[in-house]
Design a protein around this motif. Structure first.
Motif, PDB file in Angstrom:
ATOM      1  N   LEU A 140      -6.518   3.207  -3.607  1.00  0.00           N
ATOM      2  CA  LEU A 140      -5.894   3.189  -2.282  1.00  0.00           C
ATOM      3  C   LEU A 140      -6.947   3.173  -1.185  1.00  0.00           C
ATOM      4  O   LEU A 140      -6.815   2.459  -0.191  1.00  0.00           O
ATOM      5  N   GLU A 156      -2.134   5.516   7.514  1.00  0.00           N
ATOM      6  CA  GLU A 156      -2.533   5.412   6.119  1.00  0.00           C
ATOM      7  C   GLU A 156      -3.670   6.378   5.789  1.00  0.00           C
ATOM      8  O   GLU A 156      -3.710   6.946   4.704  1.00  0.00           O
ATOM      9  N   ALA A 194      -8.458  -0.291  -0.895  1.00  0.00           N
ATOM     10  CA  ALA A 194      -7.538  -1.203  -0.203  1.00  0.00           C
ATOM     11  C   ALA A 194      -7.590  -0.969   1.306  1.00  0.00           C
ATOM     12  O   ALA A 194      -7.566  -1.929   2.088  1.00  0.00           O
ATOM     13  N   TRP A 199       0.834  -1.201   0.000  1.00  0.00           N
ATOM     14  CA  TRP A 199       0.000   0.000   0.000  1.00  0.00           C
ATOM     15  C   TRP A 199       0.868   1.250   0.000  1.00  0.00           C
ATOM     16  O   TRP A 199       0.607   2.187  -0.750  1.00  0.00           O
ATOM     17  N   TRP A 219       1.064   4.175  -2.716  1.00  0.00           N
ATOM     18  CA  TRP A 219       0.832   5.573  -2.317  1.00  0.00           C
ATOM     19  C   TRP A 219       1.974   6.458  -2.814  1.00  0.00           C
ATOM     20  O   TRP A 219       1.740   7.526  -3.384  1.00  0.00           O
TER      21      TRP A 219
END
Length: 182
Positions: free
Chosen positions: A37, A54, A40, A18, A22
């Motif tokens: 994103l 995140e 996810a 991830w 990003w």
């Protein structure tokens, strides 16, 4: 030992993938990546993962994409400040930072004006004019300003990803504008 177990679990849940996605979205200013994103993160959230960092990173991506659209039209944010390091110049960015490479690790504010990047904090306030800035690098939450001389340059650690991404975007825009004026 529990701490290391936490790190292993976190990496095993798609954390590294991830973050790479990003970083790629940030580097390429990929508007379409935010929905992928976010999806996810939604899947990982359902699995019970703690995704505070995140979530902040995704927010930073949204903010820098909006800012870059404004910068493409040559529209810079205007921050009202009476701080002495702005020296009467128009201020475009102000955020709390630390200087992790200084032995005292002073904290203060990074102020980006039309003419320079300046630090308002303890000790000697370093300033780097845009015409003498070779490069602005963002690494995580750090902003690295590389000057023309071998020892000219500073690293600032921002408190948040939005500050780091937006500060880097504004600094690069101001640096390029100063080169055009020369």
């Amino acid at each position: 030992m529990r701490w290391f177990g936490f790190l292993r679990r976190r990496r095993g849940n798609g954390h590294d993938e991830w973050q790479r996605a990003w970083e790629h979205a940030v580097d390429g200013l990929d508007e379409s990546a935010s929905s992928r994103l976010d999806a996810a993160l939604t899947a990982r959230r359902a699995a019970g993962d703690d995704l505070e960092m995140e979530d902040e990173m995704l927010q930073a991506l949204h903010q820098v994409l909006a800012l870059e659209r404004e910068l493409a039209r040559d529209v810079l944010p205007h921050i009202e400040t009476a701080h002495r390091v702005a020296a009467g110049e128009r201020c475009h960015f102000s955020a709390p930072v630390a200087m992790p490479d200084d032995p005292a690790q002073p904290t203060g504010r990074l102020i980006l004006t039309a003419g320079r990047a300046a630090f308002a904090g303890a000790g000697r306030p370093p300033a780097l004019p845009w015409h003498a800035t070779r490069q602005v690098i963002r690494a995580g939450r750090d902003l690295i300003f590389v000057g023309a001389g071998a020892d000219d340059g500073f690293r600032f650690r921002c408190n948040s990803f939005p500050d780091a991404l937006c500060g880097a975007a504004i600094a690069r825009h101001l640096m390029r504008a100063a080169r055009v004026r020369l």
